[in-house]
Design a protein around this motif. Sequence first.
Motif, PDB file in Angstrom:
ATOM      1  N   ALA A   1      -4.334  17.754 -11.886  1.00  0.00           N
ATOM      2  CA  ALA A   1      -3.978  17.768 -13.313  1.00  0.00           C
ATOM      3  C   ALA A   1      -2.567  17.226 -13.540  1.00  0.00           C
ATOM      4  CB  ALA A   1      -4.089  19.192 -13.846  1.00  0.00           C
ATOM      5  N   ALA A   2      -1.694  17.406 -12.569  1.00  0.00           N
ATOM      6  CA  ALA A   2      -0.302  16.973 -12.728  1.00  0.00           C
ATOM      7  C   ALA A   2      -0.135  15.459 -12.642  1.00  0.00           C
ATOM      8  CB  ALA A   2       0.575  17.657 -11.672  1.00  0.00           C
ATOM      9  N   ILE A   3      -1.143  14.749 -12.125  1.00  0.00           N
ATOM     10  CA  ILE A   3      -0.981  13.295 -11.944  1.00  0.00           C
ATOM     11  C   ILE A   3      -1.942  12.500 -12.820  1.00  0.00           C
ATOM     12  CG2 ILE A   3      -0.060  13.449  -9.601  1.00  0.00           C
ATOM     13  CD1 ILE A   3      -3.395  12.522  -9.301  1.00  0.00           C
ATOM     14  N   GLN A   4      -2.551  13.147 -13.803  1.00  0.00           N
ATOM     15  CA  GLN A   4      -3.534  12.448 -14.623  1.00  0.00           C
ATOM     16  C   GLN A   4      -2.955  11.255 -15.366  1.00  0.00           C
ATOM     17  OE1 GLN A   4      -5.468  15.324 -17.128  1.00  0.00           O
ATOM     18  NE2 GLN A   4      -7.013  15.810 -15.579  1.00  0.00           N
ATOM     19  N   ASN A   5      -1.715  11.377 -15.816  1.00  0.00           N
ATOM     20  CA  ASN A   5      -1.097  10.264 -16.540  1.00  0.00           C
ATOM     21  C   ASN A   5      -0.717   9.113 -15.623  1.00  0.00           C
ATOM     22  OD1 ASN A   5      -1.308  11.619 -18.977  1.00  0.00           O
ATOM     23  ND2 ASN A   5       0.691  12.631 -18.721  1.00  0.00           N
ATOM     24  N   ASP A   6      -0.539   9.408 -14.336  1.00  0.00           N
ATOM     25  CA  ASP A   6      -0.098   8.378 -13.384  1.00  0.00           C
ATOM     26  C   ASP A   6      -1.258   7.810 -12.582  1.00  0.00           C
ATOM     27  OD1 ASP A   6       1.899   6.839 -12.098  1.00  0.00           O
ATOM     28  OD2 ASP A   6       1.835   8.201 -10.384  1.00  0.00           O
ATOM     29  N   GLU A   7      -2.376   8.509 -12.586  1.00  0.00           N
ATOM     30  CA  GLU A   7      -3.508   8.094 -11.748  1.00  0.00           C
ATOM     31  C   GLU A   7      -4.278   6.945 -12.385  1.00  0.00           C
ATOM     32  OE1 GLU A   7      -6.500  10.995 -11.552  1.00  0.00           O
ATOM     33  OE2 GLU A   7      -7.831   9.805 -10.262  1.00  0.00           O
ATOM     34  N   LEU A   8      -4.566   5.923 -11.597  1.00  0.00           N
ATOM     35  CA  LEU A   8      -5.422   4.824 -12.065  1.00  0.00           C
ATOM     36  C   LEU A   8      -6.839   4.997 -11.529  1.00  0.00           C
ATOM     37  CD1 LEU A   8      -5.408   2.163 -13.643  1.00  0.00           C
ATOM     38  CD2 LEU A   8      -4.951   0.980 -11.497  1.00  0.00           C
TER      39      LEU A   8
ATOM     40  N   PRO B   1       0.806  -1.232   0.000  1.00  0.00           N
ATOM     41  CA  PRO B   1       0.000   0.000   0.000  1.00  0.00           C
ATOM     42  C   PRO B   1       0.834   1.274   0.000  1.00  0.00           C
ATOM     43  CG  PRO B   1      -0.915  -1.603   1.524  1.00  0.00           C
ATOM     44  CD  PRO B   1       0.397  -2.153   1.065  1.00  0.00           C
ATOM     45  N   ALA B   2       1.965   1.239   0.691  1.00  0.00           N
ATOM     46  CA  ALA B   2       2.796   2.452   0.737  1.00  0.00           C
ATOM     47  C   ALA B   2       3.369   2.788  -0.637  1.00  0.00           C
ATOM     48  CB  ALA B   2       3.921   2.262   1.748  1.00  0.00           C
ATOM     49  N   LEU B   3       3.529   1.774  -1.496  1.00  0.00           N
ATOM     50  CA  LEU B   3       4.074   2.007  -2.831  1.00  0.00           C
ATOM     51  C   LEU B   3       2.983   2.375  -3.834  1.00  0.00           C
ATOM     52  CD1 LEU B   3       6.526  -1.044  -2.951  1.00  0.00           C
ATOM     53  CD2 LEU B   3       7.150   1.356  -2.682  1.00  0.00           C
ATOM     54  N   VAL B   4       1.812   1.784  -3.660  1.00  0.00           N
ATOM     55  CA  VAL B   4       0.750   1.934  -4.664  1.00  0.00           C
ATOM     56  C   VAL B   4      -0.067   3.203  -4.434  1.00  0.00           C
ATOM     57  CG1 VAL B   4      -1.358   0.880  -5.537  1.00  0.00           C
ATOM     58  CG2 VAL B   4       0.645  -0.545  -5.090  1.00  0.00           C
ATOM     59  N   LEU B   5      -0.317   3.553  -3.171  1.00  0.00           N
ATOM     60  CA  LEU B   5      -1.159   4.698  -2.866  1.00  0.00           C
ATOM     61  C   LEU B   5      -0.318   5.962  -2.747  1.00  0.00           C
ATOM     62  CD1 LEU B   5      -3.538   3.110  -0.199  1.00  0.00           C
ATOM     63  CD2 LEU B   5      -4.001   3.535  -2.614  1.00  0.00           C
ATOM     64  N   ASN B   6      -0.805   7.024  -3.373  1.00  0.00           N
ATOM     65  CA  ASN B   6      -0.143   8.327  -3.284  1.00  0.00           C
ATOM     66  C   ASN B   6      -1.188   9.375  -2.983  1.00  0.00           C
ATOM     67  OD1 ASN B   6       2.674   8.181  -3.614  1.00  0.00           O
ATOM     68  ND2 ASN B   6       2.394   7.585  -5.749  1.00  0.00           N
ATOM     69  N   ALA B   7      -0.754  10.528  -2.520  1.00  0.00           N
ATOM     70  CA  ALA B   7      -1.685  11.616  -2.206  1.00  0.00           C
ATOM     71  C   ALA B   7      -1.069  12.935  -2.645  1.00  0.00           C
ATOM     72  CB  ALA B   7      -1.990  11.634  -0.711  1.00  0.00           C
ATOM     73  N   VAL B   8      -1.928  13.804  -3.185  1.00  0.00           N
ATOM     74  CA  VAL B   8      -1.504  15.153  -3.574  1.00  0.00           C
ATOM     75  C   VAL B   8      -2.575  16.137  -3.121  1.00  0.00           C
ATOM     76  CG1 VAL B   8      -0.160  14.379  -5.569  1.00  0.00           C
ATOM     77  CG2 VAL B   8      -2.586  14.941  -5.844  1.00  0.00           C
ATOM     78  N   ALA B   9      -2.247  17.403  -3.188  1.00  0.00           N
ATOM     79  CA  ALA B   9      -3.245  18.427  -2.895  1.00  0.00           C
ATOM     80  C   ALA B   9      -4.290  18.442  -4.005  1.00  0.00           C
ATOM     81  CB  ALA B   9      -2.566  19.789  -2.776  1.00  0.00           C
ATOM     82  N   ILE B  10      -5.506  18.825  -3.687  1.00  0.00           N
ATOM     83  CA  ILE B  10      -6.623  18.744  -4.641  1.00  0.00           C
ATOM     84  C   ILE B  10      -6.376  19.616  -5.871  1.00  0.00           C
ATOM     85  CG2 ILE B  10      -8.014  20.632  -3.716  1.00  0.00           C
ATOM     86  CD1 ILE B  10      -9.697  17.399  -4.368  1.00  0.00           C
ATOM     87  N   ASP B  11      -5.592  20.689  -5.729  1.00  0.00           N
ATOM     88  CA  ASP B  11      -5.331  21.571  -6.882  1.00  0.00           C
ATOM     89  C   ASP B  11      -4.200  21.062  -7.770  1.00  0.00           C
ATOM     90  OD1 ASP B  11      -3.425  21.916  -5.003  1.00  0.00           O
ATOM     91  OD2 ASP B  11      -3.361  24.111  -5.104  1.00  0.00           O
ATOM     92  N   GLN B  12      -3.651  19.905  -7.442  1.00  0.00           N
ATOM     93  CA  GLN B  12      -2.569  19.332  -8.252  1.00  0.00           C
ATOM     94  C   GLN B  12      -3.006  18.077  -9.002  1.00  0.00           C
ATOM     95  OE1 GLN B  12       0.578  18.691  -5.409  1.00  0.00           O
ATOM     96  NE2 GLN B  12       1.239  20.830  -5.451  1.00  0.00           N
TER      97      GLN B  12
END
Length: 261
Positions: free
Chosen positions: A92-99, A79-90
């Motif tokens: 757009a920056a993780i769209q390619n990495d988000e599943l 879980p520590a490797l698979v789950l990530n968290a960012v601020a809600i205004d970011q």
Amino acid sequence: MHHHLDVYAYQNRLRPIAPVQKFGFAIVVLMIALVVHPIPQFLIMVWLAVWTIAYARIPAPVYFQLLAVAGIFLLTSIPALVLNAVAIDQIAAIQNDELQGVAIGSGYLFISRSGIIQAFQIAMRSLSCTSCLLFILFTIPFTDLLNLFRQLRVPTLITELLLLMYRFVFLFFDVVTELQFAQQARGGYRTRKRWMHSVGLLISQLLVRSLHHYRDFSLALNARGFNGTFEVYSTQKHYYSKRYAIESVLGCVGLLILEFR
């Protein structure tokens, strides 16, 4: 469990083969497993399973049970490797990495594609390396391993620490098993409340019983004239197997060719 492991180590079909040949083979494969990609690592797992189960005649359920224990520890880190968290205004920056993801307050928790790939690579590397260590555990008795370390000029302090750890880790589990049997015989662990009470008693008695066993062990050593060095003796005659050596070399070369082709 350790008594069974000792029995398998002493009675496996590869026991007569020289420990240095088996240990050297496992270490070379371990080094390869650390540097290659998942496909060769998967082949290493299959290959070591063949050596351990088919050649050494270790029961498959026992082998996979121990491999599963390593897998359970591995799962706790996923879980520590698979789950990530960012601020809600970011986001757009993780769209390619988000599943997949979900907003929690001002943050955004998501499953990372790169995290899944990284977790898969770590899992394959860990399990392939564990296969190598299980091969050593099942095919080389600890006394032979100590003699091998002494031949390889490993410092005496390290070999004796290994012997003590080997003895006392399993002594610890023996004490736990005895206490659990005694508690279950007296109705422990039947309800949630009694389970908590039984665990508390187990922990409180564990140190006391372990120290008693340690004192008995020390007295037994002194009674046998212990002079600060543990001596181990083995009557087993060993030989070098040309057939297994050829398979080892061909297999390692094949893995490297598959990796670097």
